[in-house]
Write a protein that holds these residues in place. Sequence first.
Motif, PDB file in Angstrom:
ATOM      1  N   UNK A 173       0.790  -1.166   0.128  1.00 28.09           N
ATOM      2  CA  UNK A 173       0.034   0.150   0.040  1.00 28.09           C
ATOM      3  C   UNK A 173       0.932   1.291  -0.144  1.00 28.09           C
ATOM      4  N   UNK A 174       0.667   2.264  -0.870  1.00 29.46           N
ATOM      5  CA  UNK A 174       1.276   3.488  -0.798  1.00 29.46           C
ATOM      6  C   UNK A 174       0.420   4.524   0.205  1.00 29.46           C
ATOM      7  N   UNK A 175       1.360   4.493   1.289  1.00 26.08           N
ATOM      8  CA  UNK A 175       0.565   5.674   2.186  1.00 26.08           C
ATOM      9  C   UNK A 175       1.173   7.077   2.137  1.00 26.08           C
ATOM     10  N   UNK A 176       0.111   8.071   1.572  1.00 24.28           N
ATOM     11  CA  UNK A 176       0.478   9.483   1.231  1.00 24.28           C
ATOM     12  C   UNK A 176       0.534  10.049   2.816  1.00 24.28           C
ATOM     13  N   UNK A 177       1.749  10.550   2.892  1.00 26.43           N
ATOM     14  CA  UNK A 177       2.027  11.146   4.223  1.00 26.43           C
ATOM     15  C   UNK A 177       1.373  12.231   4.538  1.00 26.43           C
ATOM     16  N   UNK A 178       0.848  13.060   3.540  1.00 23.59           N
ATOM     17  CA  UNK A 178       0.323  14.451   3.964  1.00 23.59           C
ATOM     18  C   UNK A 178      -0.581  14.641   2.935  1.00 23.59           C
ATOM     19  N   UNK A 179      -1.496  15.604   3.096  1.00 24.95           N
ATOM     20  CA  UNK A 179      -2.620  15.966   2.143  1.00 24.95           C
ATOM     21  C   UNK A 179      -2.095  16.992   1.381  1.00 24.95           C
ATOM     22  N   UNK A 180      -2.397  17.082   0.054  1.00 25.56           N
ATOM     23  CA  UNK A 180      -1.731  18.111  -0.874  1.00 25.56           C
ATOM     24  C   UNK A 180      -0.995  17.383  -2.043  1.00 25.56           C
ATOM     25  N   UNK A 181      -0.076  17.950  -2.560  1.00 26.81           N
ATOM     26  CA  UNK A 181       0.799  17.721  -3.597  1.00 26.81           C
ATOM     27  C   UNK A 181       2.205  17.107  -3.066  1.00 26.81           C
ATOM     28  N   UNK A 182       2.644  16.540  -3.875  1.00 30.44           N
ATOM     29  CA  UNK A 182       4.152  15.771  -3.599  1.00 30.44           C
ATOM     30  C   UNK A 182       5.219  16.952  -3.446  1.00 30.44           C
ATOM     31  N   UNK A 183       6.024  16.805  -2.922  1.00 31.70           N
ATOM     32  CA  UNK A 183       7.370  17.794  -2.505  1.00 31.70           C
ATOM     33  C   UNK A 183       8.039  17.489  -1.230  1.00 31.70           C
ATOM     34  N   UNK A 184       9.224  18.151  -1.247  1.00 32.92           N
ATOM     35  CA  UNK A 184      10.065  18.058  -0.063  1.00 32.92           C
ATOM     36  C   UNK A 184       9.495  18.914   1.224  1.00 32.92           C
ATOM     37  N   UNK A 185       9.432  18.500   2.382  1.00 34.70           N
ATOM     38  CA  UNK A 185       9.025  18.931   3.538  1.00 34.70           C
ATOM     39  C   UNK A 185       9.941  18.869   4.709  1.00 34.70           C
ATOM     40  N   UNK A 186       9.993  19.672   5.558  1.00 36.91           N
ATOM     41  CA  UNK A 186      10.625  19.894   6.712  1.00 36.91           C
ATOM     42  C   UNK A 186      10.115  19.321   8.017  1.00 36.91           C
ATOM     43  N   UNK A 187       8.816  19.168   7.883  1.00 39.23           N
ATOM     44  CA  UNK A 187       8.222  18.275   8.868  1.00 39.23           C
ATOM     45  C   UNK A 187       6.872  17.677   8.486  1.00 39.23           C
ATOM     46  N   UNK A 188       6.490  16.871   8.917  1.00 37.13           N
ATOM     47  CA  UNK A 188       5.414  15.700   8.704  1.00 37.13           C
ATOM     48  C   UNK A 188       4.120  16.075   9.698  1.00 37.13           C
ATOM     49  N   UNK A 189       2.977  15.507   9.312  1.00 40.07           N
ATOM     50  CA  UNK A 189       2.090  15.647  10.357  1.00 40.07           C
ATOM     51  C   UNK A 189       2.340  14.721  11.755  1.00 40.07           C
ATOM     52  N   UNK A 190       1.982  15.398  12.733  1.00 40.09           N
ATOM     53  CA  UNK A 190       2.343  14.704  14.096  1.00 40.09           C
ATOM     54  C   UNK A 190       1.533  13.386  14.336  1.00 40.09           C
ATOM     55  N   UNK A 191       0.425  13.282  13.663  1.00 41.28           N
ATOM     56  CA  UNK A 191      -0.429  11.989  13.608  1.00 41.28           C
ATOM     57  C   UNK A 191      -0.227  10.821  12.876  1.00 41.28           C
ATOM     58  N   UNK A 192       0.909  11.108  11.921  1.00 40.67           N
ATOM     59  CA  UNK A 192       1.075  10.221  10.833  1.00 40.67           C
ATOM     60  C   UNK A 192       1.391   8.580  11.413  1.00 40.67           C
ATOM     61  N   UNK A 218      14.440  12.802   7.853  1.00 38.90           N
ATOM     62  CA  UNK A 218      12.963  12.295   7.806  1.00 38.90           C
ATOM     63  C   UNK A 218      12.987  10.944   7.544  1.00 38.90           C
ATOM     64  N   UNK A 219      13.460  10.403   6.853  1.00 40.27           N
ATOM     65  CA  UNK A 219      13.342   8.668   6.503  1.00 40.27           C
ATOM     66  C   UNK A 219      13.711   8.182   7.765  1.00 40.27           C
ATOM     67  N   UNK A 220      14.727   8.571   8.383  1.00 40.24           N
ATOM     68  CA  UNK A 220      14.999   7.754   9.774  1.00 40.24           C
ATOM     69  C   UNK A 220      13.774   7.934  10.807  1.00 40.24           C
ATOM     70  N   UNK A 221      13.350   9.053  10.651  1.00 39.79           N
ATOM     71  CA  UNK A 221      11.813   9.414  11.691  1.00 39.79           C
ATOM     72  C   UNK A 221      10.884   8.360  11.348  1.00 39.79           C
ATOM     73  N   UNK A 222      10.697   8.063  10.007  1.00 39.51           N
ATOM     74  CA  UNK A 222       9.465   7.305   9.692  1.00 39.51           C
ATOM     75  C   UNK A 222       9.806   5.890   9.498  1.00 39.51           C
ATOM     76  N   UNK A 223      10.953   5.432   9.306  1.00 41.99           N
ATOM     77  CA  UNK A 223      11.583   4.115   9.260  1.00 41.99           C
ATOM     78  C   UNK A 223      10.958   2.960  10.126  1.00 41.99           C
ATOM     79  N   UNK A 224      10.905   3.290  11.530  1.00 40.41           N
ATOM     80  CA  UNK A 224      10.274   2.456  12.605  1.00 40.41           C
ATOM     81  C   UNK A 224       8.716   2.081  12.108  1.00 40.41           C
ATOM     82  N   UNK A 225       8.045   2.853  11.697  1.00 42.74           N
ATOM     83  CA  UNK A 225       6.622   2.743  11.439  1.00 42.74           C
ATOM     84  C   UNK A 225       6.351   2.030  10.085  1.00 42.74           C
ATOM     85  N   UNK A 226       7.340   2.282   9.166  1.00 41.18           N
ATOM     86  CA  UNK A 226       6.915   1.796   7.757  1.00 41.18           C
ATOM     87  C   UNK A 226       7.389   0.600   7.344  1.00 41.18           C
TER      88      UNK A 226
END
Length: 266
Positions: A173-192, A218-226
């Motif tokens: 499954x491809x989980x889109x982390x944020x609403x809106x369009x693709x692009x680089x971000x410095x922060x992701x939603x706290x409830x992700x 950012x990748x390291x932050x998300x790695x544990x849940x993905x």
Amino acid sequence: MSAIDQLFTELRGAKRKALMPFVTAGDPEIDTTEAILRSLAGAGADLCELGVPYSDPIADGPVIQSSYQRALESGFKLQQVFEMGKRMVGEVAMPRVTMVSYSIIHRVGVEAYVQKAVEAGYAGAIVPDLLVEEATEFAQICKAADFSLIQLVTPTTPKERQVRIAKSSSGFLYYVSVTGITGERTALPSDLVDKVTWLRGETDLPICIGFGISSPETAATLAPVADGLIVGSAIVRRIAQAEGKQDAVEKVSKFVQQLRSAIDAV
């Protein structure tokens, strides 16, 4: 078992998270695309998402939209994706999937597209504009060919619909982390993390997170849940800034190595 199913079985056994770079086919031309794809596995990628340029991009931010435009202006044709894939069969073991609009698949013919993709060594397709209500026939054709149909779930997708999408998807499954369009971000939603954790309890499919992953941190932050991380705009931007094919290969390879190291260190 599809190539993607096999890959994630192996990754889970090794307790390793998938790293999936996104590259636009034909940006700036197809030879550069092929050179980058051939270099990715050695840099630490596990599979690759190949964007098929489309004149009306879906949820793509300015970086990827510009790459599509450059590819189309340079004369990109869908047949180049299949021809390139065939050249890599038997030489590049890393699974590759296309990110492609369903309008393109429909124009080619659903069965014909899957057949051409399989013959060219592609393991599946991410189809961002395919509604779950209209996915049954295509999902059956993909299943018969051991070709993964990967669909998207967004933060605003109702939970019941997320489960329906998961049931009609295969591979991951491809989980889109944020609403809106693709692009680089410095922060992701706290409830992700909470949202992905909930979805993990509803499906056995691997869950890969994309949109907004701009750095190794950012990748390291998300790695544990993905189960896997998809990185697009940050890579496409490096290709756009490169001075020639070799420079593009080196820039992308270096960044992918950095991402791999950050993910593995978690």
